[in-house]
Write a protein that holds these residues in place. Structure first.
Motif: not given
Lengths: 565, 565
Positions: A517-538
């Motif tokens: 979540l911190a990565a989604a907030v403070h990171g770039d678009a790639a970090r946001l996409r990975l955060a989405e993936f983690y939070i939604r599927t893992i």
């Protein structure tokens, strides 16, 4: 395969999740400025990429071996050890009084991560020295400190930990090695120890063994154990390696992995040793060393996860196959993406947890805060177990990404799994970590766990405006964790132990959600996409794990006789 | 370690889950009476325990090797092969016309399970022959059948499958091996094939290679592939091995495991072959062989899971440590119980699925039922992927139960993991199985999946009176699966592929719930306790997996370039 130490990932986590600024804001760690941190990471990364990484496959193919009682290490390992020593990477967090850099554990953890990814078998050697340095700093007499610490920090000498005996594995209290006082301040140590990592080397001029043993008449169990330093060569009047001590390597284990690292059976035959700490106080000293080593071992898992990811990603980018879109490489396949993203997202989560743990240790060191001490104690078993689990899972998935070539040793993908597998076992099996978490670390009635859960919820509240859906999911997961923790601390110890492993994993997944979540907030678009993936599927796995946590009775009802039938 | 083939477990599943009575009620399989089944299981078990199991460690320590172009197999493997051949275990389901026993695939699966648990490296050899026998029975000319089948069934000759080429792994359509018609009914086959399991032996008098190749002018991709039988020695007029064919083993792979089994790189240099099936119809023939082999490979995973469980359970029963209750052995620890119970409960689930798949194949064979054919097709990828996943997970957990000794090769615990790891890769990676499940196997709009889900619900309804809580949990899980399947079949193929692996696992877990519920109803108190454990603590994972299934978009949003960075 070319390993590239993950400097930018580490820097991001140090800044946005692990609280480096807070640590650097203390007087103790004021030197850890952004520039200093950058310099450390960059320099260590260069050594890892250029010196250590090329040794990894060599160490596997050319195992450490015992020749006429002498350990021979793989070609190049001596050069690697000297590069680590000369870089100051053994004593990053050791006291400057003895030649250390006095920097935060955050940096030790970051550098250990990189060294582990580059060459795990060799990195075990400095890790053992680091644990010994901490134990001596905390418990040894000034005389021993003055003699041993500068040698260990500089890498002239190496260190080992001697706990396990054939009849005493996880049950350290059952050990039988004896230490008889000689009346001159020294002790005669006699007994056999097994699984001694880097029990000997041909690149350090002395090897210092920290050995757990019993004094005559000592109480039974863990209350009757004392700690001794027993060097391979007895220091002479000038502190130089002198007479050979009566200890030897009996044999080396034939292991699944880590072939470059000699795992010794050690025999002590009236070997001369010196007491470290007080009589019968060995377990306390041991725990100092082990807590350090537990975070270190969790970090090993993360380093290997990184290396396995990098190799699998490179393979997937280069391997053309089938009707994939874009470049035609298998990385375009949805299932390959899913595998790589899982490796990357879990590695990020595990790395965040290890660094959060290191940050808490640093704050405790710098401020003496009891709350930070409790936080560090709580996070240590999670960092160890989840870090190593992630390393194993990533190595396993890395094999899968390689397809048939993953099963062929020349690729190196299988070596990661063979090497990292033991990290879930040594320094206390992951089952023992989980029992430590739900037992000893919850003697506070869950206070430290609840404080951490509160912080996750606060982080989610703060993230609401920029990533509402993700923030909501993390908030809900933290609340589910809180409820499970409440149920857990209300249960008796046996019931807790029955569900300790799934509980620990769920805790780690929620912490990972916090970091992403911190990565989604403070990171770039790639970090946001990975955060989405983690939070939604893992992250959702936490719910099923915690559902099982209320079912300890189903485990306890099982009859041992039936299972062993 | 002493392996004991799980006869009573197999008998229980055949009777209560896999529908042996229904299969034996058909005219085709009327011979499979309870007495016959008992005799088969008992006799095969004896051979597995006494002849094959002692070979398992030997094959690991004394790998198959290539000496002057000739493959040498580990000591004792020839005796093992003869025992398998003489027992009739290669051709259990082969047609009696060619020397087979003509018995149901249920029994082939049960016996393959036992042989795999006893010695996986050797069991691969008869498995390859079984696949070849099926392909020839279905597609070859009467002449080829009459010549080859009796030899393959009797074990005088062995069989291999040649699909993969260096540039064509999972993408079979990319293969380049050529077959030029010679005008005399034979073809000259030229090309290189890799990963050829048991590419040669020193215990069979001939080795028959089924080779995929392209005819001159054949269409590109999978539509231009034909199948050929290419024997090592050309049969003479009497059908005996005559002149040496122009094919050879170039090298053997250096693998993570299965050291006893030679995995060859094969070179065909104008080798003489005969067409099997029609021109450009090779993929259909290949699928016959592969579907059989896929169930067989899933069964391999189950066999190894069983062996790993038995070894870990024996270790846990004997290993004294700490303050465990009862005998003082580690099996009394809650977390060790949890590990062993997980191994056992998942193995039971995976075995049930494989046998359900075999039962559907048998009903299709016996009755020609399209519904049973669809059921078998649906269950095959699940049996393959979940069986092998279970094998890997059980082997991994088995190492963990052993503690430090699990990492030491002498124990044998690590060998199970090294050996079984490839089963998730060969015969189509588990990712490909999952894509097959959500793609090809759901071209029916989910009809076969819904029919199976209905049956699970019916089973739960019927179990309500005797095990209400468990029945409820399984019913709810099946309903969640149904909803996820509905969403899945409505999605496009790329979105399905993105979540195929978690969907397959969830499907398997629900099927496992169905099997455990049957065990709770029909079994003894021990089976009930294990069913409670599975349904309460393992089955819940389906929910988090299926929660992720609706999140395919999060996978597809990932950018390949970022993942491969």
């Amino acid at each position: 395969m070319t390993y590239a130490a993950p400097v930018s990932e580490l820097r991001f986590l140090l800044e946005h999740v692990a609280g480096l600024d807070r640590v650097a804001g203390t007087e103790r760690f004021a030197e850890a400025t952004p520039d200093m941190v950058d310099a450390i990471l960059t320099e260590a990364a260069r050594m890892c990429d250029e010196v250590l990484a090329p040794l990894n496959r060599k160490g596997d193919a050319d195992p450490a071996r015992l020749e006429n009682g002498v350990v021979r290490t793989p070609e190049g390992f001596g050069d690697g050890w000297r590069a680590i020593s000369e870089g100051g990477w053994i004593g990053i967090s050791a006291s400057p009084e003895h030649g250390g850099l006095g920097l935060p554990m955050l940096l030790t953890t970051a550098v250990n991560d990189m060294m582990s990814g580059a060459c795990l078998a060799l990195q075990l050697a400095p890790l053992m020295s680091q644990g010994q340095i901490e134990a001596l700093e905390a418990h040894a007499s000034d005389e021993i400190k003055a003699l041993y610490l500068p040698k260990l920090v500089s890498g002239e000498w190496s260190g080992t930990m001697n706990l396990t005996e054939p009849q005493a594995g996880s049950d350290v209290g059952a050990l039988r090695t004896r230490a008889e006082p000689r009346g001159d301040g020294t002790y005669a140590v006699t007994g056999q120890k097994i699984y001694i990592t880097w029990g000997d080397t041909d690149f350090a001029e002395n090897v210092c063994h920290l050995v757990l043993a019993r004094l005559p008449g000592a109480p039974e169990g863990t209350k009757g154990i004392s700690l001794f330093v027993v060097p391979k060569y007895l220091p002479d009047a000038e502190g130089r390696p002198g007479e050979r001590n009566t200890l030897k390597v009996v044999s080396l284990e034939h292991k699944l992995g880590l072939h470059g690292s000699p795992t010794a059976v050690m025999e002590y035959e009236g070997a001369t040793g010196w007491l470290v700490g007080r009589e019968n106080g060995g377990m306390a000293a041991m725990f100092t060393m082990m807590n350090n080593a537990r975070l270190g071992v969790g970090t090993q898992g993360i380093g290997v996860a990184e290396a396995a990811f990098q190799q699998a990603a490179a393979w997937a980018r280069d391997r053309k196959q089938g009707k994939a879109a874009g470049t035609g490489a298998i990385v375009e396949h949805a299932d390959v993406k899913r595998m790589l993203a899982t490796m990357r997202a879990e590695t990020f989560a595990a790395r965040a947890i290890a660094l959060m743990c290191a940050g808490a240790i640093d704050m405790e060191t710098a401020t003496g805060s009891a709350a930070q001490a409790a936080r560090a104690a709580l996070l240590t078993p999670i960092a160890k177990a989840f870090g190593t689990e992630t390393g194993i899972a990533a190595a396993d998935t890395g094999i899968q990404v390689h397809g048939g070539m993953g099963f062929v040793e020349e690729t190196g993908a299988a070596q990661f799994l063979r090497d990292v597998r033991v990290t879930a076992i040594y320094e206390g099996t992951n089952g023992i970590q989980a029992m430590d978490l739900v037992g000893r670390k919850m003697k506070d009635g869950g206070e430290a766990a609840f404080a951490l859960t509160d912080e996750i919820c606060e982080g989610a509240e703060a993230a609401k405006s920029s990533a509402p859906d993700l923030a909501h999911a993390v908030y809900e997961a933290a609340e589910t964790l809180r409820e499970a923790t409440e149920a857990l601390v209300a249960a008796d110890l046996e019931a807790r132990f029955a569900v300790a492993v799934p509980y620990l994993r769920a805790f780690a997944l929620v912490l990972g959600g916090h970091a992403h979540l911190a990565a989604a907030v403070h990171g770039d678009a790639a970090r946001l996409r990975l955060a989405e993936f983690y939070i939604r599927t893992i992250l959702p796995e936490h719910a099923s794990l915690l559902a099982g946590v209320s079912e300890g009775a189903a485990v306890l009802a099982l009859e041992a006789g039936e299972l062993a039938a």
